[in-house]
Scaffold this active site. Sequence first.
Site, PDB file in Angstrom:
ATOM      1  N   HIS A  90       0.849  -1.190   0.000  1.00  0.00           N
ATOM      2  CA  HIS A  90       0.000   0.000   0.000  1.00  0.00           C
ATOM      3  C   HIS A  90       0.886   1.242   0.000  1.00  0.00           C
ATOM      4  O   HIS A  90       1.958   1.262   0.598  1.00  0.00           O
ATOM      5  CB  HIS A  90      -0.923   0.007   1.222  1.00  0.00           C
ATOM      6  CG  HIS A  90      -2.000   1.039   1.145  1.00  0.00           C
ATOM      7  ND1 HIS A  90      -1.766   2.363   1.438  1.00  0.00           N
ATOM      8  CD2 HIS A  90      -3.302   0.945   0.779  1.00  0.00           C
ATOM      9  CE1 HIS A  90      -2.893   3.043   1.277  1.00  0.00           C
ATOM     10  NE2 HIS A  90      -3.842   2.212   0.880  1.00  0.00           N
ATOM     11  N   GLU A  93       0.822   3.931   1.533  1.00  0.00           N
ATOM     12  CA  GLU A  93       1.178   4.460   2.855  1.00  0.00           C
ATOM     13  C   GLU A  93       2.313   3.659   3.479  1.00  0.00           C
ATOM     14  O   GLU A  93       3.139   4.213   4.216  1.00  0.00           O
ATOM     15  CB  GLU A  93      -0.067   4.478   3.744  1.00  0.00           C
ATOM     16  CG  GLU A  93      -1.081   5.525   3.282  1.00  0.00           C
ATOM     17  CD  GLU A  93      -2.496   5.277   3.729  1.00  0.00           C
ATOM     18  OE1 GLU A  93      -3.382   6.048   3.307  1.00  0.00           O
ATOM     19  OE2 GLU A  93      -2.735   4.302   4.484  1.00  0.00           O
ATOM     20  N   GLY A 148      -7.660   9.355  -0.299  1.00  0.00           N
ATOM     21  CA  GLY A 148      -8.053  10.224   0.799  1.00  0.00           C
ATOM     22  C   GLY A 148      -8.125  11.692   0.449  1.00  0.00           C
ATOM     23  O   GLY A 148      -8.253  12.540   1.334  1.00  0.00           O
ATOM     24  N   SER A 192     -10.380   6.983  -3.438  1.00  0.00           N
ATOM     25  CA  SER A 192     -11.602   7.754  -3.172  1.00  0.00           C
ATOM     26  C   SER A 192     -12.822   7.172  -3.891  1.00  0.00           C
ATOM     27  O   SER A 192     -13.632   7.895  -4.467  1.00  0.00           O
ATOM     28  CB  SER A 192     -11.409   9.227  -3.552  1.00  0.00           C
ATOM     29  OG  SER A 192     -10.402   9.823  -2.754  1.00  0.00           O
TER      30      SER A 192
END
Length: 254
Positions: free
Chosen positions: A95, A97, A173, A212
């Site tokens: 991912h 992140e 996000g 999103s």
Amino acid sequence: MRVKLVAGNWKMNGSLVSNQVLIKSLLPATGSLDGMECVLCAPYPYLAQLRDLLTNSRIKWGAQDVCRFESGAYTGAVSAAMLIDFGCSHVIVGHSERRTMFGDTDEVVAAKYRAAHGAGLTPILCVGETVAEREAGLTETVIGRQLAAVLRLVGAGAFARCVVAYEPVWAIGTGRTATPEQAQAVHAFIRQLVAGEDREIAAQLPLLYGGSVKAANSAQLFAMPDVDGGLIGSASLDAAEFAAICRSAAQAVG
């Protein structure tokens, strides 16, 4: 025919109380949906709770990361075998992140993929570019590099039990999302790249879009021929929103 898949990524959210409320709302809302699969990827401490609440339901559960090592002196790490102990079917690897905030390189992601796949988990391999890379015309270069690291280590055969999620970093996000046509173009590129190694595996490889995704845009995204579902972030914490996304996936079948 590829099955539509909607995977929820709770990220670092949840509590014993809120998780129970969420799942008890999701179970009846998703129980009658045919032609699609649903997975919830939760923080490690809640995997036992998901096992207890979701066993004998149509919703599977998984983790958000995994250690590339099998066992040993790796304080704070969680192995693939431990995830299997808690009934996990899937695990997210790579991912954005994890790549940007925790320093996971392409090689580390590939090693995590190998560990997860070798233990019997289905890896959800995340790939995607930043806004700077997209604006520089490097989308395919970046995604090609990220996929190549995994293909070099495990080979195309290991993609027979795998999910690839395209998550443009600029759309995670932020409220921004790729258009259905932008998502389709990248998904078609991913499938073509894997087909260069094995056409049969590429044809059956589920490709998810993550960035999103909401109930309002999910139907249009899932209608694209190479978009087989979604990796859902914040919307997976809202039972009504997540159930609506799952309905979009079920309606897109066929």
